[in-house]
Design a protein around this motif. Structure first.
Motif, PDB file in Angstrom:
ATOM      1  N   ALA A  67     -33.153  69.625 -19.839  1.00 31.01           N
ATOM      2  CA  ALA A  67     -31.941  68.820 -20.040  1.00 31.01           C
ATOM      3  C   ALA A  67     -30.855  69.424 -19.168  1.00 31.01           C
ATOM      4  N   GLY A  68     -30.052  68.544 -18.543  1.00 30.73           N
ATOM      5  CA  GLY A  68     -29.029  69.037 -17.639  1.00 30.73           C
ATOM      6  C   GLY A  68     -27.758  68.222 -17.684  1.00 30.73           C
ATOM      7  N   MET A  69     -26.687  68.827 -17.183  1.00 28.24           N
ATOM      8  CA  MET A  69     -25.382  68.177 -17.140  1.00 28.24           C
ATOM      9  C   MET A  69     -24.669  68.608 -15.875  1.00 28.24           C
ATOM     10  N   SER A  70     -23.999  67.656 -15.205  1.00 21.56           N
ATOM     11  CA  SER A  70     -23.156  67.961 -14.051  1.00 21.56           C
ATOM     12  C   SER A  70     -21.850  67.191 -14.195  1.00 21.56           C
ATOM     13  N   PHE A  71     -20.724  67.889 -13.965  1.00 19.44           N
ATOM     14  CA  PHE A  71     -19.419  67.266 -14.163  1.00 19.44           C
ATOM     15  C   PHE A  71     -18.475  67.678 -13.040  1.00 19.44           C
ATOM     16  N   ASP A  72     -17.794  66.700 -12.438  1.00  9.23           N
ATOM     17  CA  ASP A  72     -16.844  66.947 -11.356  1.00  9.23           C
ATOM     18  C   ASP A  72     -15.417  66.979 -11.895  1.00  9.23           C
ATOM     19  N   THR A  73     -14.620  67.915 -11.380  1.00  6.00           N
ATOM     20  CA  THR A  73     -13.214  68.020 -11.742  1.00  6.00           C
ATOM     21  C   THR A  73     -12.357  67.932 -10.481  1.00  6.00           C
ATOM     22  N   PRO A  74     -11.545  66.877 -10.325  1.00  7.99           N
ATOM     23  CA  PRO A  74     -10.659  66.795  -9.156  1.00  7.99           C
ATOM     24  C   PRO A  74      -9.592  67.888  -9.207  1.00  7.99           C
ATOM     25  N   LEU A  75      -9.272  68.440  -8.054  1.00  9.35           N
ATOM     26  CA  LEU A  75      -8.248  69.479  -7.945  1.00  9.35           C
ATOM     27  C   LEU A  75      -7.095  68.985  -7.085  1.00  9.35           C
ATOM     28  N   SER A  76      -6.690  67.756  -7.331  1.00 10.67           N
ATOM     29  CA  SER A  76      -5.598  67.137  -6.571  1.00 10.67           C
ATOM     30  C   SER A  76      -5.913  67.193  -5.077  1.00 10.67           C
ATOM     31  N   THR A  77      -4.988  67.676  -4.272  1.00  9.42           N
ATOM     32  CA  THR A  77      -5.207  67.727  -2.823  1.00  9.42           C
ATOM     33  C   THR A  77      -6.004  68.960  -2.394  1.00  9.42           C
ATOM     34  N   LEU A  78      -6.354  69.822  -3.364  1.00  4.28           N
ATOM     35  CA  LEU A  78      -7.069  71.053  -3.028  1.00  4.28           C
ATOM     36  C   LEU A  78      -8.583  70.864  -2.917  1.00  4.28           C
ATOM     37  N   GLY A  79      -9.091  69.715  -3.366  1.00  2.00           N
ATOM     38  CA  GLY A  79     -10.516  69.473  -3.291  1.00  2.00           C
ATOM     39  C   GLY A  79     -11.103  69.114  -4.634  1.00  2.00           C
ATOM     40  N   GLU A  80     -12.231  69.706  -4.957  1.00  2.00           N
ATOM     41  CA  GLU A  80     -12.979  69.307  -6.142  1.00  2.00           C
ATOM     42  C   GLU A  80     -13.826  70.470  -6.627  1.00  2.00           C
ATOM     43  N   ALA A  81     -14.037  70.523  -7.953  1.00  2.00           N
ATOM     44  CA  ALA A  81     -14.937  71.524  -8.542  1.00  2.00           C
ATOM     45  C   ALA A  81     -16.055  70.802  -9.283  1.00  2.00           C
ATOM     46  N   THR A  82     -17.259  71.331  -9.167  1.00  2.00           N
ATOM     47  CA  THR A  82     -18.414  70.779  -9.868  1.00  2.00           C
ATOM     48  C   THR A  82     -18.975  71.836 -10.805  1.00  2.00           C
ATOM     49  N   TRP A  83     -19.139  71.446 -12.076  1.00  2.92           N
ATOM     50  CA  TRP A  83     -19.671  72.335 -13.097  1.00  2.92           C
ATOM     51  C   TRP A  83     -21.065  71.843 -13.480  1.00  2.92           C
ATOM     52  N   ARG A  84     -21.986  72.792 -13.647  1.00  9.13           N
ATOM     53  CA  ARG A  84     -23.352  72.376 -13.937  1.00  9.13           C
ATOM     54  C   ARG A  84     -24.028  73.321 -14.906  1.00  9.13           C
ATOM     55  N   LEU A  85     -24.809  72.738 -15.815  1.00  6.54           N
ATOM     56  CA  LEU A  85     -25.576  73.486 -16.802  1.00  6.54           C
ATOM     57  C   LEU A  85     -26.980  72.885 -16.853  1.00  6.54           C
ATOM     58  N   GLN A  86     -28.000  73.749 -16.876  1.00 11.85           N
ATOM     59  CA  GLN A  86     -29.380  73.269 -16.883  1.00 11.85           C
ATOM     60  C   GLN A  86     -30.242  74.140 -17.777  1.00 11.85           C
ATOM     61  N   TYR A  87     -31.007  73.497 -18.669  1.00 13.28           N
ATOM     62  CA  TYR A  87     -31.957  74.189 -19.540  1.00 13.28           C
ATOM     63  C   TYR A  87     -33.362  73.662 -19.249  1.00 13.28           C
ATOM     64  N   SER A  88     -34.340  74.575 -19.154  1.00 10.78           N
ATOM     65  CA  SER A  88     -35.721  74.178 -18.892  1.00 10.78           C
ATOM     66  C   SER A  88     -36.663  74.995 -19.765  1.00 10.78           C
ATOM     67  N   HIS A  89     -37.739  74.340 -20.190  1.00 12.17           N
ATOM     68  CA  HIS A  89     -38.726  74.995 -21.062  1.00 12.17           C
ATOM     69  C   HIS A  89     -40.133  74.736 -20.525  1.00 12.17           C
ATOM     70  N   ARG A  90     -40.988  75.760 -20.629  1.00  8.16           N
ATOM     71  CA  ARG A  90     -42.408  75.605 -20.335  1.00  8.16           C
ATOM     72  C   ARG A  90     -43.207  76.396 -21.361  1.00  8.16           C
ATOM     73  N   ASP A  91     -44.165  75.737 -22.023  1.00 10.35           N
ATOM     74  CA  ASP A  91     -45.011  76.398 -23.014  1.00 10.35           C
ATOM     75  C   ASP A  91     -45.870  77.484 -22.375  1.00 10.35           C
ATOM     76  N   LYS A  92     -46.338  78.405 -23.207  1.00  8.07           N
ATOM     77  CA  LYS A  92     -47.268  79.408 -22.702  1.00  8.07           C
ATOM     78  C   LYS A  92     -48.579  78.727 -22.315  1.00  8.07           C
ATOM     79  N   ALA A  93     -49.328  79.375 -21.439  1.00  9.04           N
ATOM     80  CA  ALA A  93     -50.591  78.812 -20.963  1.00  9.04           C
ATOM     81  C   ALA A  93     -51.607  79.927 -20.808  1.00  9.04           C
ATOM     82  N   ALA A  94     -52.857  79.634 -21.104  1.00 15.55           N
ATOM     83  CA  ALA A  94     -53.919  80.603 -20.869  1.00 15.55           C
ATOM     84  C   ALA A  94     -54.003  80.908 -19.384  1.00 15.55           C
ATOM     85  N   PHE A  95     -54.225  82.156 -19.052  1.00 20.24           N
ATOM     86  CA  PHE A  95     -54.432  82.533 -17.654  1.00 20.24           C
ATOM     87  C   PHE A  95     -55.899  82.873 -17.405  1.00 20.24           C
TER      88      PHE A  95
END
Length: 708
Positions: free
Chosen positions: A610-638
């Motif tokens: 599951a993930g999220m990305s969000f942009d924040t305008p910084l007026s004439t200074l540009g832009e900031a992007t914030w991001r969060l990501q979670y990932s899962h993988r079960d154990k597996a026999a080797f």
């Protein structure tokens, strides 16, 4: 529709993304996986594919294919870790548990459409990429053998013909330093050139408690890639790509689990790795009048020299140390045509040839009651393969297409093998000379058919289904330990695969929903059975061990509730079981229900993110992007006997990026694996404990990108 094209790709990334705005995330992603002679939008392709464009890869700090390991459902793109640079990929439960170069993969890696013939020297740093495509499920019709699990396609950027330059600088925990750049421009009216260079100095992330040092895992990588684009006419282009690269550093990061936990290690030798590669790839394209089509020729040459030395036992004592040398040279050429040969009939047809020579030597240093034993084993292989293939799409109605295809492949392998000998070493590791005790050659040939349908149920809804087969090459065991067990050949691993899927956009481009369900039947499953050996440390036997069934589902969805907010989820489930057992898997000297009840290696039942990305305008200074990501993988026999398992993994990544209004300067702060998960690429049981090869834990970094 274009609004969401590509969002599902970047937002399913488990690596941290940065240097991006919503425009970058949502840019249209095109793919080449069907070899149609043109780029296709990923949503128009009747395949389960996750694709990443150039901006998305840069935004995600992708430095090698392993950084995409958690990027798609039912996908694992880990390196094996025994020695650096060796792939151990698995898709939909089909993968390896081996670092033997004579064993062919289940997931093929292609760089600029050139197949890399061994797993060694494939997980190397990359830069200045045009795109990466992860094709899930068998791709044998167009890509041939050894893609039963899927294929990973890497495309480097070609010269554009315009002047341009870029610079990347990064510092990460370890510390690790990266400096990379490219410059391009026209040399003549019909000739453009580009020079790409990359340097990384990883000073070592891990601590070695034996020495008290905090520099275990050092690695220094450099490569340079000059490329040229020649356009002698409007209908003809030739792209020449040259590359030379070097990697130096420590051997595999080993942890003996009998003595250490988490990220603690205590080795007597941190080992070494020395990798050199050179390659020449030539792409030729010519538009032709027949069928308004295109003729394409892809030539590839690659030379690899891989040396590694690893403290296999993971202790301060010299119980089991191993040195390996892999030399490989390959040539390949593919000539194909793609076009509309009749009204509503699109044809792709071609011829393919591949040849390679492989030399492998492995020196084992082992502690015995009589003292230290040093013995070298190994093998040489001469290998060629050729194929003819065709794929046809027939428009039955305005919304319904029939997909047909057929590929014929013939290949030959000739091998000489020197079996391990505890009394007298059969090989000289310094000179590569061997007294071979096994010699054999074998020819295989096979047909790969495909039949499917795709239905455009609505403007933004594509339904598809197909049946196809896949082949994984038979072969020989370069790491043969028991002289009473033949080193091969194993039979080909064969696959029957059924898949249905949907690709769809809804709510005026605010929601994307893609899903696929698959059913695979595998016969003559080809496995490396590794068992503890008191003399040789570990003994590997390669056999067609069983028949199996794998089935599952995959879902990817992206939501854009606000212009500057993007949410994503993905999930993959794989159910696998043996249907027939051909050999004793658990070592109890009988073939019975206990063998059949074992977990199949490399199968993680659940993967999700599951993930999220969000942009924040910084007026004439540009832009900031914030991001969060979670990932899962079960154990597996080797291990096939289920004596060892790959760890369950839960990753959390985050980043914030500042982008200047001119879009040419970005500055990013990021964190990878913020929960400090300890996981590995391989786990092996030895007489003196179980060892695993660690991946990195929590890291922080800062990266700057500048374009001219």
């Amino acid at each position: 529709m274009c609004r969401l094209a590509g969002a599902i790709a970047i937002l399913s990334l488990s690596t941290t993304a940065a240097a991006q705005t919503s425009a970058v995330i949502l840019e249209e992603v095109t793919v080449t996986g069907r070899k149609m002679g043109k780029l296709e939008a990923v949503q128009d392709v009747p395949l389960a594919v996750t694709a990443f464009g150039a901006a998305q890869l840069d935004a995600a700090f992708v430095r090698n294919v392993e950084d995409l390991s958690f990027s798609a459902p039912n996908v694992s793109l880990d390196s094996v870790g025994v020695t650096p640079g060796v792939q151990n990929f698995a898709i939909r439960g089909l993968g390896l548990n081996s670092s033997i170069p004579s064993i062919d993969p289940t997931v093929g890696l292609f760089v600029d459409e050139v197949y890399l013939g061994v797993t060694f020297g494939t997980v190397l740093d990359m830069f200045d990429l045009d795109g990466v495509e992860i094709l899930r499920g068998p791709q044998g019709l167009l890509f041939g053998r050894n893609v039963t699990g899927g294929a990973v396609l890497v495309r480097t950027k070609r010269p554009s013909g315009d002047f341009g330059a870029r610079l990347k600088m990064a510092v990460e925990s370890g510390p690790e330093y990266v400096v990379a750049g490219s410059i391009e421009g026209p040399l003549a009216p019909v000739l453009a050139a580009k020079l790409t260079a990359y340097y990384k100095n990883d000073t070592g992330y891990f601590d070695n408690r034996t020495t008290g040092g905090n520099d275990y895992g050092e690695e220094e990588t450099f490569f340079v890639r000059p490329s040229f684009l020649l356009t002698p006419s409007d209908d003809t282009e030739i792209v020449l790509r040259l590359e030379h690269g070097e990697t130096r550093g420590d051997g595999g990061v080993v942890q003996n689990m009998a003595f250490y936990r988490n990220f603690d290690t205590g080795v007597g030798s941190e080992g070494t790795v020395d990798i050199n590669w050179d390659q020449i790839f030539i792409e030729f394209n010519r538009n032709v009048a027949f069928g308004n089509g295109k003729i394409t020729n892809i030539f590839g040459w690659r030379d690899l020299d891989h040396y590694g030395y690893t403290d296999v036992d993971g202790t301060p004592q010299v119980l089991f140390h191993g040195g390996t040398r892999t030399l490989q040279e390959q040539f390949s050429n593919e000539l194909r045509y793609s076009g509309e040969v009749a009204r509503g009939v699109n044809l792709t047809a071609g011829l393919y040839y591949f040849t390679q020579d492989i030399l492998y030597r492995e020196e084992r240093t082992l502690a015995t009651p009589l003292g230290v034993l040093i013995s070298t084993l190994g093998g040489d292989q001469d290998h060629w393969s050729w194929a003819a293939f065709s794929a046809v799409d027939v428009e039955l109605t305005d919304t319904l297409k029939l997909n047909l295809g057929l590929r014929y492949t013939k290949e030959r392998k000739k091998a000489q093998i020197a079996t391990f000998n505890a009394v007298s070493s059969p090989c000289d590791f310094a000179t590569n000379r061997c007294n071979f005790d096994f010699s054999d050659a074998h020819i295989w040939d096979n047909w790969i058919p495909k039949i499917g349908f795709e239905w455009k149920a609505a403007r933004d809804v594509l339904l598809y289904s197909f049946w196809t087969q896949g082949i994984r090459s038979g072969g020989y065991n370069f790491r043969n330990v028991n002289p009473l067990v033949a080193a091969g050949p194993t039979s080909e691993e064969k696959q029957n695969s059924f898949e249905i899927g949907i690709k769809s956009d809804w709510a005026d481009g605010q929601v994307r929903f893609n899903a696929a369900a698959f059913y695979n039947e595998i016969t003559d499953l080809q496995r490396e059975i590794a068992v503890v050996d008191l003399t040789a440390g570990v003994a590997q036997v390669i056999r067609n061990s069983a028949d199996a069934r794998l089935q599952g589902v995959e879902v990817e969805a992206v939501f854009v509730p606000l212009d500057r907010l993007i949410l994503s989820v993905s999930a993959g489930y794989t159910d696998a079981e043996y249907t027939k057992i051909h050999m004793d898997l658990n070592g109890d000297q009988v073939i019975d229900a206990a063998d059949k009840a074992l977990d199949l290696p490399r199968v993680s039942p659940w993967t999700y993110s599951a993930g999220m990305s969000f942009d924040t305008p910084l007026s004439t200074l540009g832009e900031a992007t914030w991001r969060l990501q979670y990932s899962h993988r079960d154990k597996a026999a080797f291990a096939d006997n289920n004596s060892t398992f790959l760890s369950k993994v839960d990753l959390l990544d985050a980043s914030v990026t500042y982008r200047h209004p001119n879009q040419r300067f970005t500055l990013s702060l990021y964190g990878r694996n913020l929960t400090d998960e300890d996981y590995e690429g391989a786990v092996t049981q030895l007489p003196f404990g179980t060892v695993r090869y660690l991946s990195k834990g929590r890291r922080y970094g800062v990266e700057m990108n500048l374009e001219f």
